[in-house]
Design a protein around this motif. Sequence first.
Motif, short mmCIF file in Angstrom:
data_model
loop_
_atom_site.label_atom_id
_atom_site.label_comp_id
_atom_site.label_asym_id
_atom_site.label_seq_id
_atom_site.Cartn_x
_atom_site.Cartn_y
_atom_site.Cartn_z
N MET A 179 0.84 -1.20 0.00
CA MET A 179 0.00 0.00 0.00
C MET A 179 0.88 1.25 0.00
O MET A 179 1.91 1.28 0.64
CB MET A 179 -0.88 -0.01 1.24
N SER A 222 8.93 -8.72 -4.35
CA SER A 222 7.82 -8.62 -3.39
C SER A 222 6.55 -8.27 -4.14
O SER A 222 6.59 -7.66 -5.21
CB SER A 222 8.11 -7.57 -2.32
N CYS A 223 5.42 -8.67 -3.59
CA CYS A 223 4.14 -8.28 -4.20
C CYS A 223 3.03 -8.34 -3.16
O CYS A 223 3.23 -8.84 -2.05
CB CYS A 223 3.82 -9.13 -5.42
N TRP A 224 1.89 -7.81 -3.54
CA TRP A 224 0.73 -7.73 -2.65
C TRP A 224 -0.03 -9.04 -2.69
O TRP A 224 -0.15 -9.66 -3.75
CB TRP A 224 -0.16 -6.57 -3.12
N THR A 241 7.57 -1.35 -20.97
CA THR A 241 8.00 -0.55 -19.81
C THR A 241 9.12 -1.27 -19.05
O THR A 241 10.16 -0.68 -18.75
CB THR A 241 6.80 -0.27 -18.88
N ALA A 289 1.66 -7.52 1.96
CA ALA A 289 2.65 -7.84 0.92
C ALA A 289 3.62 -8.89 1.46
O ALA A 289 3.84 -8.98 2.67
CB ALA A 289 3.41 -6.58 0.52
N ARG A 338 4.24 -4.02 -26.60
CA ARG A 338 3.74 -3.08 -25.58
C ARG A 338 3.78 -3.70 -24.18
O ARG A 338 4.10 -3.03 -23.20
CB ARG A 338 2.31 -2.61 -25.92
N ASP A 362 -2.93 1.33 -16.94
CA ASP A 362 -1.95 1.59 -15.87
C ASP A 362 -2.29 0.60 -14.75
O ASP A 362 -2.81 -0.47 -15.04
CB ASP A 362 -2.04 3.06 -15.43
N ALA A 365 6.31 -0.95 -7.93
CA ALA A 365 4.93 -1.23 -7.49
C ALA A 365 4.10 0.05 -7.43
O ALA A 365 3.28 0.30 -8.30
CB ALA A 365 4.94 -1.94 -6.15
N PHE A 416 5.40 -7.32 -8.78
CA PHE A 416 5.58 -8.33 -9.83
C PHE A 416 4.42 -8.23 -10.82
O PHE A 416 3.88 -9.21 -11.30
CB PHE A 416 5.73 -9.74 -9.25
N GLY A 417 4.04 -6.98 -11.09
CA GLY A 417 3.00 -6.72 -12.09
C GLY A 417 3.64 -6.62 -13.45
O GLY A 417 4.71 -7.18 -13.71
N ASN A 418 3.00 -5.88 -14.35
CA ASN A 418 3.47 -5.79 -15.72
C ASN A 418 4.91 -5.27 -15.81
O ASN A 418 5.76 -5.88 -16.46
CB ASN A 418 2.52 -4.88 -16.52
N VAL A 419 5.18 -4.16 -15.13
CA VAL A 419 6.50 -3.55 -15.24
C VAL A 419 7.57 -4.45 -14.62
O VAL A 419 8.59 -4.76 -15.25
CB VAL A 419 6.51 -2.16 -14.55
N GLY A 461 -0.76 -9.34 -10.62
CA GLY A 461 0.63 -9.35 -10.17
C GLY A 461 0.81 -9.88 -8.76
O GLY A 461 1.79 -9.55 -8.10
N ALA A 479 8.58 2.25 -10.80
CA ALA A 479 7.23 2.77 -10.54
C ALA A 479 7.27 4.29 -10.70
O ALA A 479 8.34 4.88 -10.81
CB ALA A 479 6.79 2.41 -9.13
N ASN A 480 6.11 4.90 -10.69
CA ASN A 480 6.06 6.37 -10.69
C ASN A 480 6.17 6.87 -9.26
O ASN A 480 5.39 6.45 -8.40
CB ASN A 480 4.73 6.84 -11.30
P1 NAD Z 1 0.46 -3.73 -11.87
O1 NAD Z 1 -0.88 -3.46 -11.30
O2 NAD Z 1 0.58 -4.66 -13.03
O3 NAD Z 1 1.41 -4.31 -10.71
C1 NAD Z 1 1.59 -3.71 -9.49
C2 NAD Z 1 2.40 -4.66 -8.64
O4 NAD Z 1 2.69 -4.05 -7.39
C3 NAD Z 1 1.69 -5.97 -8.33
O5 NAD Z 1 2.61 -7.03 -8.40
C4 NAD Z 1 1.26 -5.79 -6.88
O6 NAD Z 1 1.12 -7.02 -6.18
C5 NAD Z 1 2.43 -4.98 -6.36
N1 NAD Z 1 2.18 -4.29 -5.11
C6 NAD Z 1 1.13 -3.51 -4.76
N2 NAD Z 1 1.27 -3.06 -3.51
C7 NAD Z 1 2.44 -3.58 -3.05
C8 NAD Z 1 3.16 -3.50 -1.84
N3 NAD Z 1 2.71 -2.77 -0.81
N4 NAD Z 1 4.34 -4.17 -1.71
C9 NAD Z 1 4.80 -4.92 -2.73
N5 NAD Z 1 4.17 -5.02 -3.92
C10 NAD Z 1 3.01 -4.36 -4.07
O7 NAD Z 1 1.12 -2.33 -12.19
P2 NAD Z 1 2.25 -2.00 -13.24
O8 NAD Z 1 1.61 -1.69 -14.53
O9 NAD Z 1 3.32 -3.00 -13.18
O10 NAD Z 1 2.78 -0.60 -12.67
C11 NAD Z 1 3.70 -0.53 -11.58
C12 NAD Z 1 4.18 0.91 -11.43
O11 NAD Z 1 4.79 1.33 -12.65
C13 NAD Z 1 3.12 1.95 -11.11
O12 NAD Z 1 3.72 2.98 -10.36
C14 NAD Z 1 2.75 2.49 -12.49
O13 NAD Z 1 2.19 3.79 -12.42
C15 NAD Z 1 4.12 2.51 -13.12
N6 NAD Z 1 4.14 2.49 -14.59
C16 NAD Z 1 3.51 1.52 -15.29
C17 NAD Z 1 3.62 1.51 -16.67
C18 NAD Z 1 3.03 0.41 -17.50
O14 NAD Z 1 3.26 0.39 -18.71
N7 NAD Z 1 2.32 -0.55 -16.91
C19 NAD Z 1 4.32 2.51 -17.34
C20 NAD Z 1 4.97 3.49 -16.59
C21 NAD Z 1 4.87 3.47 -15.21
#
Ligand code: NAD
Length: 428
Positions: A1, A242-244, A191, A251, A187, A147, A305, A220-223, A273, A329-330
Amino acid sequence: MANQTYNPYDNAKAQFDKVAEMLKLDEATRDLLRAHRQELHFTFPVKMDDGSTKIFKGFRMIHNDARGPGKGGIRFHPHETADTVRALSMWMTWKCAVVDIPLGGSKGGVICDPRTMSLAEQERLCRAYMRRLHSQVGYNVDVPAPDVMTNGQHMMWMLDEYESITGQRFPGMITGKPVGLGGSLGRTEATGYGVIYCLRECLKNMKIDITKTSASIQGFGNVAEYAARMYADLGGKVAAVSCWNVADKTAYTFRKEGGCDPAELAAIKDSFGSIDKDKAIALGYELLPGDAWLSQDVDILIPAALENQITPENFPQISKQVKILCEAANGPTTPDCDKLIQDAGIMLIPDFLSNAGGVTCSYFEQVQGNMNYFWTKEEVLEKLEKIMTGAFQNVYSLAEEKNLYMRDAAYVVAINRVVNSVKARGWV
Ligand code: NAD
């Protein structure tokens, strides 16, 4: 969070103010670039599966569109706020400018938790959001994308709603669409790969052999997944991830002797993720507290994250071995950490440079859509690598030449480009 004590918009303004002062920008230019060209805040009803109606709150904001149409993702998150959207749209302006693509900065969001909603409810939410927004977005106005917790399916529902209203096909009005439906190959990876192209260049400049390095990743999401895959492909060791965990509402950090295998973890994560902890344990992973990713003895930290994850309070947990903080992340680091990072001699790869691969590939998606001619994945990734490598080296050289902190150098490059544009247009 996300750490709730930090306001991301205050962070974004503080970062801008520091460089505006360095560049001695005039008052009107500062006022223009601290504020937003347009802010939309609205509520909209969605019928839920149980027959009830729920009212959701949505946002869409354009920070600055002097260099081209607004570009920015839409986040679905229970903790979304107007200030998060303000900050993220501002960062999008700098992000597009630092990699020199002809787009401005925007962002959207809905306060909701898609993890607790059925697919039918998510579809109705996407369509209702777009019904409210349709007159304010478009391929030459403002172009949304996925996003946090949004994906290609959400974009298709929004595109379909937009095209139903306008009665025409506009493949370039939204990006992040699935491949074969107007989406660009590459795509999904863009990132995360872009993050590692920057990291690879940085290691090269620092004369560090990537195959002798280790990294700990938050998310462990997309990025994070594609950053981990590319880093491991280049020979780096992914020490921890680490992930949620939705069910446990906390987490966890996953660690494995000899390094984590990104493909193995990807096979046991859900679409949000979250890694299945029981399956991970069965595969030999050690389960640690969520914040343990930060204190690993590694060379590289990759927060991928959420925002405000590294603060002065938890900064001392960072190992002395860490040489590079690669922000994926941003806004993962609060501004009051910048001095600590500098004093610790840690090389920073700032967020809006490092994670610009996503928007760069979204730009490619628009270009391909407008031409109605799609490139191979190799062509996309080759173009992406060229832009990311060039942008990183440009910022790195400026930082070296003027002895600047990397975040400030990236801001100098980006702000100068936006200022040139607003001045050429006669806005200030
Ligand atoms: P996502 O939703 O695919 O993944 C988010 C990940 O963060 C998940 O694995 C989730 O379990 C984890 N997470 C959430 N809370 C957590 C915590 N407290 N501790 C550990 N892990 C936690 O999101 P994403 O698309 O991978 O984006 C991640 C970051 O990158 C964000 O800040 C997003 O704004 C930024 N971003 C994404 C893109 C894109 O193309 N997807 C581009 C630029 C920036």
